[in-house]
Design an enzyme around this catalytic site. Structure first.
Site, PDB file in Angstrom:
ATOM      1  CD  GLU A  57      -3.715   6.684  11.417  1.00 33.60           C
ATOM      2  OE1 GLU A  57      -4.654   5.994  11.000  1.00 33.60           O
ATOM      3  OE2 GLU A  57      -3.387   7.779  10.915  1.00 33.60           O
ATOM      4  CG  ASP A  58      -1.493   2.095  11.126  1.00 37.98           C
ATOM      5  OD1 ASP A  58      -2.432   2.370  11.895  1.00 37.98           O
ATOM      6  OD2 ASP A  58      -1.569   2.191   9.901  1.00 37.98           O
ATOM      7  CG  HIS A  97       0.484   7.585   4.589  1.00 39.86           C
ATOM      8  ND1 HIS A  97       1.052   6.741   3.661  1.00 39.86           N
ATOM      9  CD2 HIS A  97      -0.764   7.091   4.813  1.00 39.86           C
ATOM     10  CE1 HIS A  97       0.183   5.804   3.322  1.00 39.86           C
ATOM     11  NE2 HIS A  97      -0.934   5.979   4.016  1.00 39.86           N
ATOM     12  CG  ASP A  98      -1.113   4.692   7.236  1.00 42.22           C
ATOM     13  OD1 ASP A  98      -1.755   5.676   7.667  1.00 42.22           O
ATOM     14  OD2 ASP A  98      -1.511   3.982   6.297  1.00 42.22           O
ATOM     15  CG  HIS A 131      -1.575   1.301   1.501  1.00 39.78           C
ATOM     16  ND1 HIS A 131      -2.446   1.914   0.627  1.00 39.78           N
ATOM     17  CD2 HIS A 131      -1.472   2.132   2.584  1.00 39.78           C
ATOM     18  CE1 HIS A 131      -2.875   3.058   1.155  1.00 39.78           C
ATOM     19  NE2 HIS A 131      -2.288   3.218   2.335  1.00 39.78           N
TER      20      HIS A 131
END
Length: 442
Positions: A58-59, A54-55, A30
């Site tokens: 967050e992850d 970008h993640d 992704h």
């Protein structure tokens, strides 16, 4: 930088065995797709690196400080803009998405470009593998597109086209009009602009712009708290548990800790319409920053210059839209028979005087606000669209609307006399904004 970001992100996600939901492919598939989409429209190394990262905060266990140490403050700031700020404790999915959307509205155009690439890739994946959830995702995507128009225009158009194509395939009435999504809405000629006005003014100001700091003390409450409130003239005091404000006390009953009620707390990025709706059922609205309540807004704060400017802007824009819609429905001044002879004579006299002064104007532009609303109220189709059950109901609301307009224009009190109308106005903005709730202006 791009190579380092790719390696960092790939390793961070692989360490937790993070995989795509449907294909179970490694998550970096992704990230690679998003980075390639960004690279297809720009050569900005930081943006492409941010697409890879970008993640990651967050992850994965990585923090913004880790990103800053590894890549510098500018890239860390870009990643921060792309990271959701909502938490499970904030409420249901719709509430959390609203919080994150409000945050995205204020980020840079570079971040919005990366977010568009993320939406495109996620939309492709969700719609391919999960048609049922795609209905939810596409509605959320439409809402996000409303605040991403400052991103790369090629990607924006691509995202809109993808949204509309998949929505049509699933039988959803979901389109993007003029850069703003109007889910499930098919407004007659000219009324799309009302939706755009609602969106514009919904997102212009936020709760943080008018909130005041909420003083707080540690639990349990003691007489000292009441003495502090009396001495400093503090009407509301936050009560801290474990360092975070979990309740509040009022000056009239300083020894009683009260619980926050549902709908009484808004995020610092909440729109003014959300604030007013909270105040319509609670006399106090509390503002949450990060994970604790630290601000307060009361009904008297509708007198704040920002709030008055916001309200007057909405009223002014709606009046302009009324004129546009009247021109569409009653072209060539065919509306004349819907205005009393006396009011028509006043408009004609004003038009004559303006033209004598060399001003360009039409007869319609010389009507008073109440005249325009009365014309609208005469048309059954328009009453149905705007949610008015009868002509008298339409005239009543329009009269209240005019009262608010006049009080705003002449710097009169609005908190005392016009709050009910202000609350209705906020409700209308939210009803236009939120999917599936109807276009109710009454």
């Amino acid at each position: 930088m791009i190579k380092r970001a790719r390696r960092y992100a790939t390793e961070a996600h692989s360490r937790i065995n993070h995989r795509r939901k449907y294909s179970l492919e490694p998550y970096d598939v992704h990230l690679k797709d998003v980075a390639e989409i960004v690279a297809s429209v720009c050569g900005d190394q930081e943006m492409i690196a941010a697409a890879w990262l970008h993640d990651v905060v967050e992850d994965t266990p990585a923090s913004f400080l880790d990103i800053e140490r590894e890549f510098g403050p500018e890239l860390a700031e870009l990643v921060m803009e792309l990271t959701d700020v909502s938490r499970p404790s904030d409420g249901n999915r719709a509430t959390r998405k609203a919080i994150d959307r409000a945050r995205l509205a204020g980020v840079s155009g570079r971040a919005k470009t990366v977010k568009l690439a993320d939406l495109i890739d996620n939309c492709r994946d969700v719609c391919k593998h999960d048609p049922e959830f795609a209905r939810v995702y596409l509605t959320e995507m439409a809402s996000l597109l409303e605040v991403l128009a400052e991103g790369d225009q090629t990607l924006y158009r691509r995202a809109v086209a993808m949204l509309e194509k998949n929505a049509a395939r699933l039988g959803l009435s979901l389109t993007v009009v003029g850069g703003l999504a109007e889910p499930g809405r098919a407004l007659p000629g000219g009324l799309e602009s009302l939706g755009r006005v609602a969106h514009l003014f919904r997102d212009t100001f936020a709760a943080r712009d008018i909130a005041r700091a909420l003083p707080s003390v540690d639990a349990p409450l003691t007489p000292a708290a009441g003495e502090l409130m009396e001495r400093e003239g503090i009407p509301v005091l936050g009560v801290r548990h474990g360092g975070r404000v979990r309740g509040f006390a009022l000056s009239e009953d300083p020894m009683r800790e009260r619980e926050f009620r549902t709908g009484q707390i808004v995020a610092d990025g909440a729109s003014f319409s959300e604030v007013i709706l909270a105040l319509s059922t609670h006399s106090l609205c509390f503002v949450r920053v990060f994970d604790t309540v630290s601000g307060i807004i009361t009904r008297s704060d509708v007198e704040h210059p920002y709030m008055r400017m916001w309200l007057f802007g909405i009223v002014t824009m709606y009046e302009m839209q009324l004129a546009s819609i009247i021109e569409r429905i009653w072209p060539g001044d065919s509306w004349r028979g819907l205005v009393s002879a006396g009011r028509l004579a006043k408009a004609e006299a004003l038009m004559e005087e303006r033209r004598r002064r060399g001003q360009q104007c039409t007869l319609l532009s010389c009507l008073q606000f109440s005249d325009k609303t009365q014309i609208m109220a005469e048309d059954q189709a328009m009453r149905d669209v705007l949610g008015f059950p009868s002509r008298n109901a339409a005239l009543k609301v329009c009269k209240e609307f005019e009262s608010l307009r006049n009080n705003l224009a002449h710097a009169q009190d609005i908190a005392t006399h016009d709050f009910a109308q202000i609350a209705r106005l906020a409700g209308r903005i939210e009803s236009i904004r939120n999917p599936g709730e109807g276009f109710d202006l009454g």
